[in-house]
Design a protein around this motif. Structure first.
Motif, PDB file in Angstrom:
ATOM      1  N   TRP A 186       0.830  -1.176   0.130  1.00 54.29           N
ATOM      2  CA  TRP A 186       0.055   0.109   0.047  1.00 54.29           C
ATOM      3  C   TRP A 186       0.810   1.178   0.000  1.00 54.29           C
ATOM      4  N   ILE A 187       0.763   2.102  -1.027  1.00 57.19           N
ATOM      5  CA  ILE A 187       1.296   3.602  -1.061  1.00 57.19           C
ATOM      6  C   ILE A 187       0.137   4.504  -0.921  1.00 57.19           C
ATOM      7  N   GLN A 188       0.211   5.308  -0.058  1.00 57.16           N
ATOM      8  CA  GLN A 188      -0.884   6.326   0.320  1.00 57.16           C
ATOM      9  C   GLN A 188      -0.138   7.574  -0.329  1.00 57.16           C
ATOM     10  N   ILE A 189      -0.753   8.356  -0.999  1.00 62.44           N
ATOM     11  CA  ILE A 189      -0.194   9.824  -1.468  1.00 62.44           C
ATOM     12  C   ILE A 189      -1.445  10.621  -0.844  1.00 62.44           C
ATOM     13  N   ASN A 190      -0.938  11.721  -0.277  1.00 63.64           N
ATOM     14  CA  ASN A 190      -1.921  12.975   0.395  1.00 63.64           C
ATOM     15  C   ASN A 190      -2.512  13.696  -0.779  1.00 63.64           C
ATOM     16  N   SER A 191      -3.505  13.991  -0.544  1.00 68.51           N
ATOM     17  CA  SER A 191      -4.298  14.765  -1.312  1.00 68.51           C
ATOM     18  C   SER A 191      -3.727  16.118  -1.682  1.00 68.51           C
TER      19      SER A 191
END
Length: 278
Positions: A186-191
């Motif tokens: 999982w890679i989360q990219i900030n809005s």
């Protein structure tokens, strides 16, 4: 929290640097935050993890599963796996590029990576373009890694999934390969990254992919890219990648902090490190 540092690059020039180090909090996936014990911090210290600002967070991903992680900057370490990580031996100063104790095994190097496009967690068009550019950078290297990029919502079969979380700060987060040699999923990219250029998004996404493959921050020991002036995080460092050079200059996509003018491309040091590992 996002750390913003102003560093004087010359007598008259100031550049704002944004840290990849932050805690991800989304409206869709609320988290509980806990303090680690001294024993847990000691183990993280022995792994070469920066323990200046570590917390335990419950994170819920796209598949609905919630797990507890140690959060140190943009690096996530599963609480349940902590005892499986060995201590690292001290290394001499003068090393350059660093990796985690686990890397992706040969059997797992044909990597299906998905850019998630569903609902509020879907990547923006800018982020999708940046993901394509970042994957192209990895596939251009003459090594055993091969990324197959698709966009959509079927995240189950993917090896790595890149998606957006509701966080106005810049940056993102990811984890490290597991003991079975699989990349972190999982890679989360900030809005908040949508306020930056495609190139800066390419840089941040490429950085988080690097963590999924086992790369650590090049400046983990002093966080010079963040203008950090506190105590050094640990004496037992991340594992140096033999064959990568030493220099005092910050020259990697894997620096802990990024600036607003990043071009998103690998440096020669990045290419050397990835080609040696893979």
């Amino acid at each position: 929290m996002k750390k913003i540092k102003f560093l004087a690059l010359s007598a008259t020039v100031m550049v704002m640097l944004f840290s990849c180090q932050k805690k991800e909090i989304t409206e869709e996936t609320p988290q509980n935050i806990y303090e680690p014990t001294k024993e847990q911090l000691d183990k993280l210290y022995d792994m070469g993890i920066n323990i200046d600002d570590v917390s335990i967070q419950e994170i819920t991903y796209l598949d609905g599963k919630t797990s507890k992680y140690f959060v140190s900057g943009d690096i996530l370490v599963p609480v349940s796996d902590l005892d499986s990580y060995p201590k690292l031996k001290s290394l001499d100063d003068g090393n350059k590029q660093y990796r985690h104790v686990n890397i992706v095994s040969p059997a797992n190097r044909n990597i299906d990576i998905l850019g998630y496009t569903g609902g509020n967690l879907g990547l923006t068009s800018k982020m999708q373009t940046a993901l394509s550019w970042a994957v192209n950078n990895y596939n251009a290297l003459p090594n055993s890694l091969n990324f197959n990029l698709t966009f959509g919502t079927d995240y189950v079969p993917a090896d790595i999934v890149v998606y957006k979380v509701n966080n106005a700060n810049g940056g993102g987060s990811a984890g490290l390969p597991n003991a079975q040699g699989k990349p972190y999923k999982w890679i989360q990219i900030n809005s908040g990254m949508d306020a930056f250029s495609v190139n800066v998004n390419e840089h941040v996404i490429g950085h988080e992919i690097g963590h999924c493959l086992g790369l650590r921050h090049q400046d983990w020991y002093n966080r010079q890219s963040c203008g950090y002036s506190g105590p050094l995080p640990a004496e037992s460092p991340a594992i140096w990648i033999p064959g990568t050079p030493f220099s005092a200059f910050a020259d990697s996509i894997m620096l802990a902090c990024f600036g607003p003018n990043e071009d998103g491309e690998f440096t020669d040091t990045d290419k050397t490190a990835l080609n040696i590992l893979y």
